[in-house]
Design a protein around this motif. Structure first.
Motif, PDB file in Angstrom:
ATOM      1  N   ALA A   1      11.127  -4.436  -1.450  1.00 53.52           N
ATOM      2  CA  ALA A   1      11.378  -5.179  -0.201  1.00 53.52           C
ATOM      3  C   ALA A   1      10.460  -6.394  -0.105  1.00 53.52           C
ATOM      4  CB  ALA A   1      11.185  -4.262   1.004  1.00 53.52           C
ATOM      5  N   VAL A   2       9.205  -6.219  -0.500  1.00 58.79           N
ATOM      6  CA  VAL A   2       8.266  -7.345  -0.466  1.00 58.79           C
ATOM      7  C   VAL A   2       8.641  -8.381  -1.529  1.00 58.79           C
ATOM      8  CG1 VAL A   2       5.836  -8.039  -0.581  1.00 58.79           C
ATOM      9  CG2 VAL A   2       6.445  -5.823   0.404  1.00 58.79           C
ATOM     10  N   ALA A   3       9.050  -7.910  -2.698  1.00 59.71           N
ATOM     11  CA  ALA A   3       9.455  -8.842  -3.757  1.00 59.71           C
ATOM     12  C   ALA A   3      10.676  -9.659  -3.336  1.00 59.71           C
ATOM     13  CB  ALA A   3       9.732  -8.079  -5.054  1.00 59.71           C
ATOM     14  N   VAL A   4      11.639  -9.028  -2.689  1.00 63.99           N
ATOM     15  CA  VAL A   4      12.821  -9.761  -2.213  1.00 63.99           C
ATOM     16  C   VAL A   4      12.405 -10.784  -1.152  1.00 63.99           C
ATOM     17  CG1 VAL A   4      14.982  -9.536  -0.912  1.00 63.99           C
ATOM     18  CG2 VAL A   4      14.504  -7.979  -2.810  1.00 63.99           C
ATOM     19  N   GLY A   5      11.568 -10.363  -0.209  1.00 64.66           N
ATOM     20  CA  GLY A   5      11.085 -11.286   0.820  1.00 64.66           C
ATOM     21  C   GLY A   5      10.319 -12.457   0.218  1.00 64.66           C
TER      22      GLY A   5
ATOM     23  N   ALA B   1       0.848  -1.198   0.000  1.00 68.36           N
ATOM     24  CA  ALA B   1       0.000   0.000   0.000  1.00 68.36           C
ATOM     25  C   ALA B   1       0.883   1.248   0.000  1.00 68.36           C
ATOM     26  CB  ALA B   1      -0.940  -0.009   1.202  1.00 68.36           C
ATOM     27  N   GLY B   2       1.960   1.205   0.766  1.00 73.51           N
ATOM     28  CA  GLY B   2       2.916   2.320   0.766  1.00 73.51           C
ATOM     29  C   GLY B   2       3.567   2.501  -0.591  1.00 73.51           C
ATOM     30  N   SER B   3       3.895   1.412  -1.256  1.00 75.86           N
ATOM     31  CA  SER B   3       4.482   1.477  -2.593  1.00 75.86           C
ATOM     32  C   SER B   3       3.496   2.105  -3.570  1.00 75.86           C
ATOM     33  CB  SER B   3       4.878   0.066  -3.052  1.00 75.86           C
ATOM     34  OG  SER B   3       5.411   0.085  -4.356  1.00 75.86           O
ATOM     35  N   ALA B   4       2.250   1.670  -3.524  1.00 76.79           N
ATOM     36  CA  ALA B   4       1.215   2.237  -4.405  1.00 76.79           C
ATOM     37  C   ALA B   4       1.055   3.728  -4.147  1.00 76.79           C
ATOM     38  CB  ALA B   4      -0.108   1.508  -4.185  1.00 76.79           C
ATOM     39  N   LEU B   5       1.036   4.104  -2.882  1.00 76.81           N
ATOM     40  CA  LEU B   5       0.902   5.518  -2.535  1.00 76.81           C
ATOM     41  C   LEU B   5       2.108   6.321  -3.023  1.00 76.81           C
ATOM     42  CD1 LEU B   5      -0.676   7.744  -1.094  1.00 76.81           C
ATOM     43  CD2 LEU B   5       0.525   7.103   1.019  1.00 76.81           C
ATOM     44  N   ALA B   6       3.289   5.765  -2.871  1.00 79.58           N
ATOM     45  CA  ALA B   6       4.497   6.458  -3.312  1.00 79.58           C
ATOM     46  C   ALA B   6       4.459   6.707  -4.821  1.00 79.58           C
ATOM     47  CB  ALA B   6       5.739   5.650  -2.937  1.00 79.58           C
ATOM     48  N   PHE B   7       4.068   5.724  -5.605  1.00 81.50           N
ATOM     49  CA  PHE B   7       3.967   5.931  -7.054  1.00 81.50           C
ATOM     50  C   PHE B   7       2.886   6.963  -7.377  1.00 81.50           C
ATOM     51  CE2 PHE B   7       6.152   1.721  -7.534  1.00 81.50           C
ATOM     52  CZ  PHE B   7       7.239   2.191  -8.271  1.00 81.50           C
ATOM     53  N   THR B   8       1.783   6.939  -6.629  1.00 77.76           N
ATOM     54  CA  THR B   8       0.719   7.920  -6.827  1.00 77.76           C
ATOM     55  C   THR B   8       1.225   9.337  -6.570  1.00 77.76           C
ATOM     56  OG1 THR B   8      -0.991   6.330  -6.218  1.00 77.76           O
ATOM     57  CG2 THR B   8      -1.571   8.657  -6.040  1.00 77.76           C
ATOM     58  N   LEU B   9       2.062   9.498  -5.560  1.00 77.52           N
ATOM     59  CA  LEU B   9       2.584  10.814  -5.175  1.00 77.52           C
ATOM     60  C   LEU B   9       3.804  11.238  -5.989  1.00 77.52           C
ATOM     61  CD1 LEU B   9       2.227  10.520  -1.292  1.00 77.52           C
ATOM     62  CD2 LEU B   9       0.708  11.730  -2.897  1.00 77.52           C
TER      63      LEU B   9
ATOM     64  N   GLY C   1       8.510   4.009  -3.979  1.00 76.46           N
ATOM     65  CA  GLY C   1       7.668   2.929  -4.501  1.00 76.46           C
ATOM     66  C   GLY C   1       8.469   1.672  -4.762  1.00 76.46           C
ATOM     67  N   TYR C   2       9.634   1.857  -5.407  1.00 77.63           N
ATOM     68  CA  TYR C   2      10.501   0.701  -5.676  1.00 77.63           C
ATOM     69  C   TYR C   2      11.064   0.114  -4.389  1.00 77.63           C
ATOM     70  CZ  TYR C   2      10.517   1.664 -10.694  1.00 77.63           C
ATOM     71  OH  TYR C   2      10.163   1.846 -11.997  1.00 77.63           O
ATOM     72  N   LEU C   3      11.447   0.955  -3.452  1.00 75.90           N
ATOM     73  CA  LEU C   3      12.014   0.473  -2.198  1.00 75.90           C
ATOM     74  C   LEU C   3      10.999  -0.371  -1.420  1.00 75.90           C
ATOM     75  CD1 LEU C   3      14.406   0.557  -0.161  1.00 75.90           C
ATOM     76  CD2 LEU C   3      13.260   2.524   0.872  1.00 75.90           C
TER      77      LEU C   3
END
Length: 165
Positions: free
Chosen positions: A130-134, A110-118, A124-126
């Motif tokens: 992080a979730v993709a790496v996990g 949700a934070g990533s989506a918000l970051a791309f929106t803003l 957004g990538y960070l």
């Protein structure tokens, strides 16, 4: 590598699947990788597209794992479709440590989506990365960062599943 060797079995225990015997862990070792593998692929698509809507949708999918331990969306895809193609067992309900991991993932996505929106693509990538790496680590090793964090919370231990299918 994908079976339930000692390390994989220990990692399954830490996710809350400790009540499964060795034979059950061996049966579930590969199927339990389906959800993080597909989830990670969906996240990567969202990151490549820099799509807030896509990442928000994946966050909702992760949230389904928190709210619906017997009906996480990606588990349903496996249980009602994929497993029948390969004769695999139905996935057991999601135990609390793994649900906690889904909550962390949903929050970061949700934070990533918000970051791309803003217009903050680095964030957004960070966050999404992080979730993709996990998810990649979980897929390859069955070691779950979220379940590890769950175990650090005072008074928490990995709960066992009930009624594995």
């Amino acid at each position: 590598m994908l079976g339930a060797g000692r390390t994989a079995a220990t990692n399954m225990d830490k996710q809350g699947f400790g009540d499964l015997d060795a034979a059950a862990k061996s049966r579930y070792a590969v199927p339990l990788r389906f959800t993080p593998a597909l989830g990670t692929a969906l996240i990567v698509v969202g990151l490549v597209l820099q799509s807030p809507l896509w990442l928000a949708a994946v966050a909702v999918i992760a949230l389904s794992g928190v709210l619906l331990p017997e009906a996480m969306v990606l588990d349903l895809v496996y249980n009602h479709g994929v497993r029948h193609l390969f004769g695999g067992p139905a996935l057991p309900p999601t135990p609390p440590p793994r649900r906690f991991s889904y909550a962390l993932s949903a929050t970061l996505l949700a934070g990533s989506a918000l970051a791309f929106t803003l217009g903050l693509p680095a964030w957004g990538y960070l966050l999404g990365g992080a979730v993709a790496v996990g998810g990649t680590i979980l897929t390859l090793t069955l070691w779950c960062l979220g379940s590890w964090i769950y175990r650090l919370i005072p008074g928490r231990t990995p709960a066992t599943t009930t009624n594995p299918r």
